[in-house]
Design an enzyme around this catalytic site. Structure first.
Site, PDB file in Angstrom:
ATOM      1  CG  HIS A 136      -8.204  14.222 -32.441  1.00 36.29           C
ATOM      2  ND1 HIS A 136      -8.106  14.625 -33.754  1.00 36.29           N
ATOM      3  CD2 HIS A 136      -6.960  14.381 -31.917  1.00 36.29           C
ATOM      4  CE1 HIS A 136      -6.858  14.995 -34.018  1.00 36.29           C
ATOM      5  NE2 HIS A 136      -6.140  14.865 -32.913  1.00 36.29           N
ATOM      6  CG  ASP A 160     -10.983  19.278 -43.309  1.00 41.54           C
ATOM      7  OD1 ASP A 160     -10.325  18.746 -44.231  1.00 41.54           O
ATOM      8  OD2 ASP A 160     -10.731  20.396 -42.845  1.00 41.54           O
TER       9      ASP A 160
END
Lengths: 340, 194
Positions: A216, A246
């Site tokens: 991450h 995203d």
């Protein structure tokens, strides 16, 4: 006038006592010359006033000018506006009363010029009669200034807190871009203004792979890099928001021509496809873009615009990713019906 | 307690005993990190907690801290506005003393929700003055004592001050005037410099 004074019984006062009672008086003889002046008035005049014609000391302005004792007595007991010869720009208030010997008594007050007069002539507490409320007025003026300064400081601090709270509430903390909330507010504002714009939905391709492969932290760095690229394409009137993991949305104001939109979107994709270095790791992603356009004659419907951009994005993804689709309404569809 | 009082304590601790002293006291007492706002009102208990924390931190008697607070309020250059408002009370220290029973009303003219203790004056036979202080928070008479001591100096008077009686909700401060014109004192003009 003199008869009336005699009938009422004249009151004898020592001059010094009169000066203490009315520190800004002028006592005139029957010729209109100053017999004595109050101590504060002499202090302001800066000189001994005895023997001077009153017109050299004060100028009567309202209700009428007066230069001799007869003119002055004609104004007796009416509210007067006057100025002193030493301070012709400082409006003062006064009252004239006739005296038994044919002279007159003028009492003068600072009125609203109090603060300026006190400061200009450096008056002290002792220059006012203890019964005069002038000092309380000065106190109140100063107290009010202190309190209102404190209140405006409080208002400034609260306003600063409000601005930063609003900014935080409208910002995506990871990328510093706008969040969904600010996007909705901006959309509503533009639609309300009837201003044309393009709404661009940007979905990163292969981002999940970066997250899964490198973790991450690297994923976050990639998102920040993309945010930077998107922001660089923005003019001040435009907006970039991160609306999902995203997913990004860009609003380009006043740009509606499909070829211009496509050119901007393709450039963005090329930039996003450049390898992104995070530490020693090289990350490669791409983006799919769907665009809807709002022009002046459309009905202002934010939900429909988002739906149209979504459907264009879906087409881009379906056609093999890394491409742009600008939503076009089917021919003959009225703009206020749901096209998508 | 009015924010003005709380803020006065905060500034006093900061200016006299240092910023870290205030930070410590604020943390122990649970005061908002931004400190007190002068124009807001706070729970009375919070002021008490702040004072207790200050007593513990400074290791000084509460009375002494409060008296220093009073002196600070009149003599610190940053609080010139307050000194000026007090000096409107009279041209000499004696005039000022005799205006003290108007002080709560004067304060209310400036800040309507500021509650000060009621002050009552009595002259004693030796030319001294006893000021009976009623209501207000515990120990406020020491703040008054500190303020009067600094004001006597401000006027150039030489006076001996003492808290002579303390009972629940009231106390008396005695003022013995030794010399009303001991030195020149600090100047006061009716209009502040602009």
């Amino acid at each position: 006038m003199t008869g009336a004074a005699r009938q009422g019984g004249a009151i004898m006062l020592h001059g010094a006592v009169l000066g203490r009672l009315l520190p800004m008086h002028l006592c005139l003889d029957a010729e209109g010359r100053v017999r004595q002046a109050g101590p504060t008035l002499e202090r302001i005049a800066g000189t001994d006033l005895a023997g001077r014609p009153f017109a050299e000391v004060v100028s009567l302005r309202r209700p009428a000018a007066a230069t001799d004792i007869a003119g002055l007595l004609a104004l007796a007991e009416r509210p007067l506006k006057l100025t002193l010869a030493v301070a012709p720009a400082l409006p003062l208030k006064g009252l004239v009363a006739g005296l038994p010997d044919g002279g007159a008594l003028i009492d003068i007050s600072m009125g609203i010029s109090l603060i300026e007069a006190v400061s200009r002539f450096d008056l002290t507490l002792g220059d006012f009669s203890p019964t005069d409320l002038a000092v309380e007025l000065l106190y109140l003026h100063e107290a009010k200034s202190v309190v209102s300064a404190e209140l405006s400081r409080l208002a400034e601090r609260l306003n600063g807190a409000r601005v930063s709270a609003e900014k935080e509430a409208a910002t995506d903390t990871l990328t510093g871009l706008a969040n969904r909330r600010r996007l909705d507010a901006t959309l509503a504002r533009l639609l309300g203004q009837g201003r044309a714009f393009a709404l661009m939905q940007i979905d990163l391709d292969y981002f999940k792979l970066v997250n899964d492969t490198h973790g991450h932290d690297v994923g976050d760095a990639v998102l920040r890099r993309v945010a930077h690229l998107l922001r660089a394409q923005c003019r001040t009137q435009d907006l970039v928001a991160r609306v999902g993991g995203d997913e990004f949305v860009m609003i380009l104001v006043d740009i509606v021509e499909p070829f211009r939109i496509a050119r901007i979107a393709e450039r963005l994709i090329r930039q996003i496809e450049e390898p992104i270095l995070v530490g020693m790791r090289e990350c490669r992603i791409s983006a799919s873009i769907g665009v809807s356009v709002f022009s002046r004659q459309d009905s202002p419907d934010a939900k429909r615009l988002m739906r149209e951009a979504d459907s264009a994005l879906y087409q881009s993804k379906g056609a093999g990713r890394a491409r742009v689709t600008v939503f076009t309404r089917p021919e003959g569809t009225a703009d206020n019906t749901d096209a998508a | 307690m009015h924010g003005l009082v709380n803020r006065a304590i905060q500034r006093f601790l900061c200016d006299t005993h240092g910023g870290e002293c205030w930070t410590h006291v604020a943390r122990v007492a649970g005061v908002d990190p931004g400190g007190f706002e002068a124009m807001l009102t706070y729970e009375d208990e919070l002021t008490e907690t702040v004072l207790e924390a200050a007593v513990a931190r400074l290791d000084l008697p509460r009375e002494m801290i409060l008296e220093d607070l009073g002196t600070y309020l009149v003599s610190h250059p940053d609080l010139e506005a307050l000194r000026r408002l007090l000096r409107f009370g009279g041209e000499t220290f004696v005039d000022f003393l005799f205006s003290l029973d108007d002080l709560p009303e004067r304060a209310r003219l400036a800040v309507p929700d500021l509650e000060l203790p009621e002050l009552e004056l009595a002259e004693d036979t030796e030319g001294g003055v006893a000021i009976r202080c009623r209501g207000g928070w515990p120990g406020v008479e020491y703040v008054l004592q500190g303020m009067l001591r600094a004001l006597a100096d401000d006027y150039g008077a030489l006076a001996v001050l003492d808290v002579i009686e303390r009972g629940p909700g009231q106390a008396t401060v005695s003022v013995s005037l030794l010399d009303t014109a001991f030195h020149k004192g600090r100047s006061f003009s009716l209009v502040a410099d602009r």
